[in-house]
Design a protein around this motif. Structure first.
Motif, PDB file in Angstrom:
ATOM      1  N   ALA A  41       4.216  -2.871  -6.018  1.00 48.59           N
ATOM      2  CA  ALA A  41       3.149  -3.002  -5.018  1.00 48.59           C
ATOM      3  C   ALA A  41       2.406  -4.322  -5.189  1.00 48.59           C
ATOM      4  O   ALA A  41       2.096  -5.005  -4.203  1.00 48.59           O
ATOM      5  CB  ALA A  41       2.187  -1.825  -5.128  1.00 48.59           C
ATOM      6  N   ARG A  42       2.133  -4.679  -6.414  1.00 44.69           N
ATOM      7  CA  ARG A  42       1.379  -5.908  -6.654  1.00 44.69           C
ATOM      8  C   ARG A  42       2.223  -7.144  -6.392  1.00 44.69           C
ATOM      9  O   ARG A  42       1.703  -8.177  -5.972  1.00 44.69           O
ATOM     10  CB  ARG A  42       0.814  -5.881  -8.068  1.00 44.69           C
ATOM     11  N   GLU A  92       0.826  -1.201   0.000  1.00 49.85           N
ATOM     12  CA  GLU A  92       0.000   0.000   0.000  1.00 49.85           C
ATOM     13  C   GLU A  92       0.868   1.262   0.000  1.00 49.85           C
ATOM     14  O   GLU A  92       0.534   2.260  -0.646  1.00 49.85           O
ATOM     15  CB  GLU A  92      -0.915   0.008   1.231  1.00 49.85           C
ATOM     16  N   HIS A  96       2.264   1.747  -3.464  1.00 47.39           N
ATOM     17  CA  HIS A  96       1.182   2.245  -4.321  1.00 47.39           C
ATOM     18  C   HIS A  96       0.957   3.733  -4.067  1.00 47.39           C
ATOM     19  O   HIS A  96       0.778   4.520  -5.014  1.00 47.39           O
ATOM     20  CB  HIS A  96      -0.092   1.454  -4.048  1.00 47.39           C
ATOM     21  N   LEU A 137       3.343   0.421  -9.329  1.00 48.35           N
ATOM     22  CA  LEU A 137       2.216  -0.524  -9.321  1.00 48.35           C
ATOM     23  C   LEU A 137       2.720  -1.958  -9.378  1.00 48.35           C
ATOM     24  O   LEU A 137       2.219  -2.837  -8.676  1.00 48.35           O
ATOM     25  CB  LEU A 137       1.297  -0.259 -10.516  1.00 48.35           C
ATOM     26  N   THR A 147      -6.289   5.925  -0.666  1.00 43.56           N
ATOM     27  CA  THR A 147      -5.974   5.636  -2.070  1.00 43.56           C
ATOM     28  C   THR A 147      -7.140   6.006  -2.978  1.00 43.56           C
ATOM     29  O   THR A 147      -6.943   6.559  -4.069  1.00 43.56           O
ATOM     30  CB  THR A 147      -5.634   4.147  -2.255  1.00 43.56           C
ATOM     31  N   THR A 170      -9.607   1.427 -11.263  1.00 42.24           N
ATOM     32  CA  THR A 170      -9.000   1.406  -9.929  1.00 42.24           C
ATOM     33  C   THR A 170      -9.957   1.977  -8.894  1.00 42.24           C
ATOM     34  O   THR A 170     -10.146   1.407  -7.806  1.00 42.24           O
ATOM     35  CB  THR A 170      -7.686   2.209  -9.922  1.00 42.24           C
TER      36      THR A 170
END
Length: 272
Positions: A204-205, A53, A56, A201, A110, A84
């Protein structure tokens, strides 16, 4: 006379020349090595989710800088931002009615920033929006995700609507970046701030995926059982893996470009 290649360049050149099957094998092995490393250095695996998080949020901060200082949204996909916002809104609803925790607060922050990005693209910086490049049909992901959530969803004691909503946001998150990848595929040239955002991204993923995989390994599969029975537990894990590998190719070229000192990322044909 050319000087000797840097080790990283030599490795990158060697990898690029390998057939697709070897590249897939190397990617899987690299991911496994990264998971082993994270398992060794991170004792509380919940910290991986918080780290995901945070990364991100860092990526969104890059977007905010781009939109406020550079005064342009060129290279950004409005459709990815809208997808998103959609899965975040659904996930927040599920958090409030099913399990309110620290993740709810992080998702709220977010969502607010994502809605601001959408507002900037739609109204303030509309003249620089590359609408002709942002041509991914979002119903190609919305309809399959909706149908899949009706068929495969959690088997918990919560209301059926909440369980279907939970499944929908999991599936949608996995593919929400596809419109952004289409924009980059159409332009072939990715300016720095957009590249930084998409790379964030990807990281983060990966951290989120690592969190799930390590939790499953640590509990010896008990976590999957806690999620319910049937295909749902496997689909949760598969969704995490899919959204990681969708961005893996881009992240490779990002790192390669960064090491090579290139400010603008140029993607070869066939990437993303």
């Amino acid at each position: 006379m050319k000087g000797p290649k840097r080790p990283i360049h030599a490795v990158a050149t060697w990898v690029r020349r390998q057939p697709p099957k070897i590249k897939v094998f190397l990617a899987v092995m690299s991911a496994m090595a990264a998971l082993v490393f994270l398992q060794m250095v991170v004792h509380d695996h919940d910290n991986l989710f918080v780290a995901a998080e945070a990364v991100h949020a860092l990526g969104i901060s890059v977007l905010i800088y781009k939109l406020t200082k550079e005064k342009t949204c060129a290279g950004l996909s409005l459709k990815s931002q809208e997808l998103t916002a959609m899965f975040l809104a659904v996930r927040l609803y599920c958090s409030f009615v099913m399990e309110y925790d620290i993740h709810t607060i992080l998702d709220s922050a977010t969502l607010v920033t994502t809605l601001w990005v959408i507002y900037m693209i739609r109204f303030k910086l509309k003249s620089s929006y590359m609408e002709d490049k942002d041509n991914f049909k979002i119903y190609f992901v919305l309809i399959p995700c909706a149908v899949l959530s009706l068929v495969i969803h959690p088997s918990t004691q919560h209301h059926i609507l909440n369980r279907i909503s939970w499944a929908f946001c999991v599936y949608l998150e996995a593919v929400s970046v596809l419109p952004q990848l289409r924009v980059m595929q159409n332009t072939k040239i990715v300016e720095p701030f957009t590249a930084h955002y998409v790379f964030a991204l990807g990281v983060a993923r990966f951290l989120s995926c690592a969190h799930w995989v390590l939790q499953v390994l640590e509990t010896r599969g008990a976590l999957l059982t806690a999620l319910g029975f049937g295909l749902w537990p496997s689909m949760v894990l598969l969704s995490e893996i899919v959204q990681t590998f969708i961005l893996a190719d881009f992240c490779y070229y990002y790192v390669k470009s960064l090491v090579g000192g290139q400010l603008v990322l140029r993607l070869p044909s066939g990437v993303v």
